[in-house]
Design an enzyme around this catalytic site. Sequence first.
Site: not given
Length: 374
Positions: A173, A195, A255, A258
């Site tokens: 991330d 990610r 997303r 999201k």
Amino acid sequence: MKASLVLASVFTALVNTVSADGVEGTAEGFASEVTGGGTATPVYPTTTDELVSYLGDSEARVIILQQEFDFTGTEGSLTEEGCAPWGTGDACQLAINQNGWCDNYQSSATKVSVTYDAAATIGITVGSNKSIVGKGTSGVIRGKGLRIVGAENVIVQNIEITELNPSLVWGGDAITLDSSDLVWIDHVTTSLIGRQHIVLGTDADNRVTISNNKIDGTTSWSPNCDSYAYWGLYFGGSSDKITLKNNYIFHTSGRSPKVTGTTLLHAVNNYFSDINGHAFEIDSSTQVLAEGNLFESVDTLVDGQEGALFVPDSDGSACSDSLGRSCEANGYTSSGTWSGTDSSFLSGFSGYTIASAEAYSSVSGLVSTAGNSL
Ligand SMILES: *[C@@H]1O[C@H](CO)[C@@H](O)[C@H](O)[C@H]1NC(C)=O
């Protein structure tokens, strides 16, 4: 004082004014009180070790990035069994079996061997009271993200984070927040991320402002086996209050963002462009005000609308009581449709600093101003 001394100190003052390195501007919206490293004397790391040390220690710091920090290879590479949830085609993302994800959630997925760079899978620990600021376009962190967990009062401005095992889910991330408060992420470019580009975890992340960022979903590997990254922005958390303003979010497929947990999101004046799946997911117990945004070539504006959504396209006057102004309509070009008529949660904005809003027509300029362009 001698004239020459006076001149010398005037000159020094001038030089200091001109060359002072640090944060530009102030945060709008929920994190408006953030100060980061404040007036601490700037430090200029030159190695990955120095950068890690300055970010993670317990001093208030202004950390200036004026070079690339390449973490690829610094923690070695790993080869192990992962999986292929969407097939083994060249453009399909494979997955690392993190926390048994391949076994528990994708149990029918074909097992395959995956090789990845270890440094990217977990971000650099960032302590409290830090400003991390890139100079021009030179501040790049390659192969590792930032992890603001259990920390407060952090500013991340004008840097680029890239190349976190983009071919692999759980590859890394870019920016992670959890158990935090007062975080401002501004003028950051993220690209080639395995990610999430930005992820707010399940604990309280409190007051967060995410502004002027360039979320670049262009990739060679995705769950849809195309060039559109799926894992954009994940806003979880308990009672998080997030201002998402002036961001350029493009070439993603899901997303984006999201919204989950019990998050209150003010999405204002963002430019959502070329999204071949969905922009928003709005889970139950969340609240989203979307105003003054421009949606261009966004297939699905919201996928799964269970929480409260207010989209003030025909009448923004419901905002007046809580925001002290009318809300702006959103604009749409070649995009899907949605409707959000629930304005009952706007009272949750009372008592906070609220970001201003401009007409959506002003937003397309973000193509050139968002990201690490200061
Ligand atoms: C951050 O700075 C504030 C203000 O100086 C101070 O009260 C606080 O203890 C600092 N936080 C940490 C974790 O050092």
